[in-house]
Design a protein around this motif. Structure first.
Motif, PDB file in Angstrom:
ATOM      1  N   TRP A 134       0.802  -1.216   0.000  1.00 56.48           N
ATOM      2  CA  TRP A 134       0.000   0.000   0.000  1.00 56.48           C
ATOM      3  C   TRP A 134       0.835   1.266   0.000  1.00 56.48           C
ATOM      4  CZ3 TRP A 134      -3.579  -2.145   4.356  1.00 56.48           C
ATOM      5  CH2 TRP A 134      -4.432  -3.093   3.795  1.00 56.48           C
ATOM      6  N   SER A 135       2.080   1.214   0.428  1.00 57.49           N
ATOM      7  CA  SER A 135       2.882   2.435   0.450  1.00 57.49           C
ATOM      8  C   SER A 135       3.090   2.969  -0.952  1.00 57.49           C
ATOM      9  CB  SER A 135       4.252   2.164   1.103  1.00 57.49           C
ATOM     10  OG  SER A 135       4.971   1.209   0.356  1.00 57.49           O
ATOM     11  N   SER A 136       2.911   2.117  -1.973  1.00 57.84           N
ATOM     12  CA  SER A 136       3.064   2.566  -3.354  1.00 57.84           C
ATOM     13  C   SER A 136       1.726   2.920  -3.973  1.00 57.84           C
ATOM     14  CB  SER A 136       3.734   1.458  -4.192  1.00 57.84           C
ATOM     15  OG  SER A 136       2.929   0.296  -4.191  1.00 57.84           O
ATOM     16  N   ALA A 137       0.651   2.877  -3.153  1.00 58.26           N
ATOM     17  CA  ALA A 137      -0.677   3.185  -3.671  1.00 58.26           C
ATOM     18  C   ALA A 137      -1.386   4.147  -2.729  1.00 58.26           C
ATOM     19  CB  ALA A 137      -1.492   1.894  -3.825  1.00 58.26           C
ATOM     20  N   PRO A 138      -1.067   5.458  -2.819  1.00 56.72           N
ATOM     21  CA  PRO A 138      -1.675   6.432  -1.913  1.00 56.72           C
ATOM     22  C   PRO A 138      -3.193   6.371  -1.985  1.00 56.72           C
ATOM     23  CG  PRO A 138       0.116   7.420  -3.183  1.00 56.72           C
ATOM     24  CD  PRO A 138      -0.133   6.056  -3.763  1.00 56.72           C
ATOM     25  N   GLY A 139      -3.841   6.419  -0.808  1.00 59.18           N
ATOM     26  CA  GLY A 139      -5.289   6.413  -0.765  1.00 59.18           C
ATOM     27  C   GLY A 139      -5.893   5.031  -0.736  1.00 59.18           C
ATOM     28  N   ALA A 243       3.507   5.696  12.844  1.00 56.67           N
ATOM     29  CA  ALA A 243       4.383   5.202  11.782  1.00 56.67           C
ATOM     30  C   ALA A 243       5.836   5.579  12.054  1.00 56.67           C
ATOM     31  CB  ALA A 243       3.935   5.760  10.435  1.00 56.67           C
ATOM     32  N   GLN A 244       6.053   6.792  12.569  1.00 58.81           N
ATOM     33  CA  GLN A 244       7.419   7.211  12.891  1.00 58.81           C
ATOM     34  C   GLN A 244       7.997   6.349  14.016  1.00 58.81           C
ATOM     35  OE1 GLN A 244       7.759  11.243  14.260  1.00 58.81           O
ATOM     36  NE2 GLN A 244       9.985  11.283  14.135  1.00 58.81           N
ATOM     37  N   GLN A 264      -9.203  -0.090  15.339  1.00 63.00           N
ATOM     38  CA  GLN A 264     -10.578   0.239  14.994  1.00 63.00           C
ATOM     39  C   GLN A 264     -10.730   1.675  14.552  1.00 63.00           C
ATOM     40  OE1 GLN A 264     -12.528  -0.780  18.671  1.00 63.00           O
ATOM     41  NE2 GLN A 264     -12.632  -2.963  18.193  1.00 63.00           N
ATOM     42  N   ASN A 265      -9.736   2.502  14.834  1.00 64.13           N
ATOM     43  CA  ASN A 265      -9.775   3.909  14.461  1.00 64.13           C
ATOM     44  C   ASN A 265      -9.767   4.068  12.950  1.00 64.13           C
ATOM     45  OD1 ASN A 265      -8.517   6.645  13.831  1.00 64.13           O
ATOM     46  ND2 ASN A 265      -8.802   6.782  16.044  1.00 64.13           N
ATOM     47  N   PRO A 266     -10.500   5.068  12.413  1.00 59.11           N
ATOM     48  CA  PRO A 266     -10.494   5.283  10.959  1.00 59.11           C
ATOM     49  C   PRO A 266      -9.104   5.515  10.379  1.00 59.11           C
ATOM     50  CG  PRO A 266     -12.284   6.513  11.974  1.00 59.11           C
ATOM     51  CD  PRO A 266     -11.454   5.957  13.102  1.00 59.11           C
ATOM     52  N   GLY A 267      -8.158   5.931  11.231  1.00 55.98           N
ATOM     53  CA  GLY A 267      -6.806   6.164  10.744  1.00 55.98           C
ATOM     54  C   GLY A 267      -5.981   4.908  10.582  1.00 55.98           C
ATOM     55  N   ALA A 268      -6.547   3.741  10.911  1.00 59.00           N
ATOM     56  CA  ALA A 268      -5.785   2.493  10.812  1.00 59.00           C
ATOM     57  C   ALA A 268      -5.336   2.223   9.386  1.00 59.00           C
ATOM     58  CB  ALA A 268      -6.616   1.330  11.335  1.00 59.00           C
ATOM     59  N   ASP A 269      -6.189   2.509   8.413  1.00 59.51           N
ATOM     60  CA  ASP A 269      -5.803   2.290   7.028  1.00 59.51           C
ATOM     61  C   ASP A 269      -4.597   3.136   6.656  1.00 59.51           C
ATOM     62  OD1 ASP A 269      -7.797   0.467   6.683  1.00 59.51           O
ATOM     63  OD2 ASP A 269      -9.161   1.832   5.647  1.00 59.51           O
ATOM     64  N   GLN A 270      -4.613   4.404   7.089  1.00 60.77           N
ATOM     65  CA  GLN A 270      -3.486   5.284   6.790  1.00 60.77           C
ATOM     66  C   GLN A 270      -2.196   4.794   7.451  1.00 60.77           C
ATOM     67  OE1 GLN A 270      -6.637   6.534   7.527  1.00 60.77           O
ATOM     68  NE2 GLN A 270      -6.891   6.829   5.320  1.00 60.77           N
ATOM     69  N   LEU A 271      -2.344   4.222   8.653  1.00 62.69           N
ATOM     70  CA  LEU A 271      -1.167   3.661   9.326  1.00 62.69           C
ATOM     71  C   LEU A 271      -0.598   2.500   8.529  1.00 62.69           C
ATOM     72  CD1 LEU A 271       0.778   3.273  11.695  1.00 62.69           C
ATOM     73  CD2 LEU A 271      -1.002   1.906  12.826  1.00 62.69           C
ATOM     74  N   LEU A 272      -1.455   1.587   8.067  1.00 60.34           N
ATOM     75  CA  LEU A 272      -0.992   0.435   7.303  1.00 60.34           C
ATOM     76  C   LEU A 272      -0.360   0.868   5.989  1.00 60.34           C
ATOM     77  CD1 LEU A 272      -3.948  -2.030   7.939  1.00 60.34           C
ATOM     78  CD2 LEU A 272      -1.700  -2.027   9.009  1.00 60.34           C
ATOM     79  N   ILE A 273      -0.917   1.928   5.388  1.00 56.30           N
ATOM     80  CA  ILE A 273      -0.328   2.451   4.155  1.00 56.30           C
ATOM     81  C   ILE A 273       1.077   2.969   4.431  1.00 56.30           C
ATOM     82  CG2 ILE A 273      -0.485   4.301   2.438  1.00 56.30           C
ATOM     83  CD1 ILE A 273      -3.559   4.084   2.749  1.00 56.30           C
ATOM     84  N   ALA A 274       1.230   3.674   5.566  1.00 53.27           N
ATOM     85  CA  ALA A 274       2.504   4.310   5.870  1.00 53.27           C
ATOM     86  C   ALA A 274       3.601   3.306   6.192  1.00 53.27           C
ATOM     87  CB  ALA A 274       2.325   5.285   7.036  1.00 53.27           C
TER      88      ALA A 274
END
Length: 283
Positions: A134-139, A243-244, A264-274
């Motif tokens: 996912w880091s190569s696929a923003p969003g 992520a840092q 469960q937080n909506p930001g989990a996807d962004q964390l996995l992407i990062a």
């Protein structure tokens, strides 16, 4: 107790195969784990019933991914493709297990993917799913199939990413205020630590009210299990901060309970992407 009963108690390594490159990468990971644990590998191929139903409508069309050409969505053609993919999955499973030993089998079912997989899974089984880097696929977001299996699986789910991480870092586990969930996450982290010979970092989210005696028990459990571990409190729980912190630990894998508010937080996807790492989700 028979060998078969012992293997069943230990649980199987189940891997969902759909013909994609990432599912075959997950298969290799599953085969490696099975070779180290002696567990049976069960490949699962599901003929998606909604796809077959769609092909039955006269107005259905499909568009070639490479050509962009629209053409009739023929049911007989879809049946043929699914059979070919199942055959390829069976061959890939045999190749992955060749030289590694151990029992393996392929289950072919027709229905909805999540329901068919859950019908086979038990609490001691490990389900391995492939996911895109996912880091190569923003969003990019966690797919509905993976999310459904994570939320409902009776056992652990390993989200495997491609390419594999080569960094010899630490296994990072997230803790929360759910004691039993912490126990399951710690056990999963310890197993990964032993498998890959890597130490553990346990992250505690700020503001969580983990009783001191529970933290003491976690430290004692890690010591007894022989894990080289440390516990850190995160400064914040936004995806960028986490992520840092994960990168600072040179993490090679993450372990998260589905009971953890972070996951469960909506930001989990962004964390996995990062972070783009393999993630084990415990019940």
């Amino acid at each position: 107790m028979t060998n078969g009963a012992t293997e069943r108690r230990r649980g199987r390594i189940m891997v969902l195969l759909d013909g994609s490159r990432v599912s075959y990468a997950a298969l290799e990971a599953a085969a490696d784990i099975a070779a180290q644990t002696g567990a049976e590998v069960l490949g699962i191929f599901v003929e998606e019933v909604n796809l077959l139903r769609s092909a039955g409508y006269s107005f259905s069309r499909e568009v070639g991914s490479a050509s962009g050409i629209s053409r009739s969505f023929d049911a007989a053609l879809v049946e043929h493709r699914l059979q070919r993919l199942a055959d390829q999955a069976r061959q890939a499973l045999a190749r992955a297990m060749a030289g590694r030993g151990g029992h393996h089998a392929l289950s072919v079912a027709r229905g909805r993917v999540v329901e068919e997989v859950l019908a086979l899974a038990g609490p001691e089984d490990l389900l391995v799913l492939g996911r895109v880097g996912w880091s190569s696929a923003p969003g990019a977001r966690l797919g509905s199939t993976a999310r459904g299996l994570i939320q409902r699986s009776p056992g652990r789910v390993l989200l495997w990413c491609e390419p594999p991480v080569a960094t010899p870092g630490r296994i990072v586990a997230f803790l929360n205020d759910h004691n039993q969930a912490n126990h399951r996450a710690v056990l999963a982290a310890v197993e990964a630590s032993r498998r890959y010979h890597q130490p553990i970092t346990a992250f505690l989210c700020p503001g969580k009210t983990v009783p001191p005696e529970h933290l003491t028990a976690i430290r004692r459990e890690l010591d007894v299990l022989g894990a080289d571990a440390r516990i850190r409190t995160l400064p914040a729980t936004d995806p960028a901060t986490i992520a840092q912190a994960v990168r600072q630990e040179h993490a090679s894998q993450l372990v998260v309970s589905r009971e953890c508010g972070l996951f469960q937080n909506p930001g989990a996807d962004q964390l996995l992407i990062a972070v783009n790492l393999p993630v084990t989700v415990t019940p």
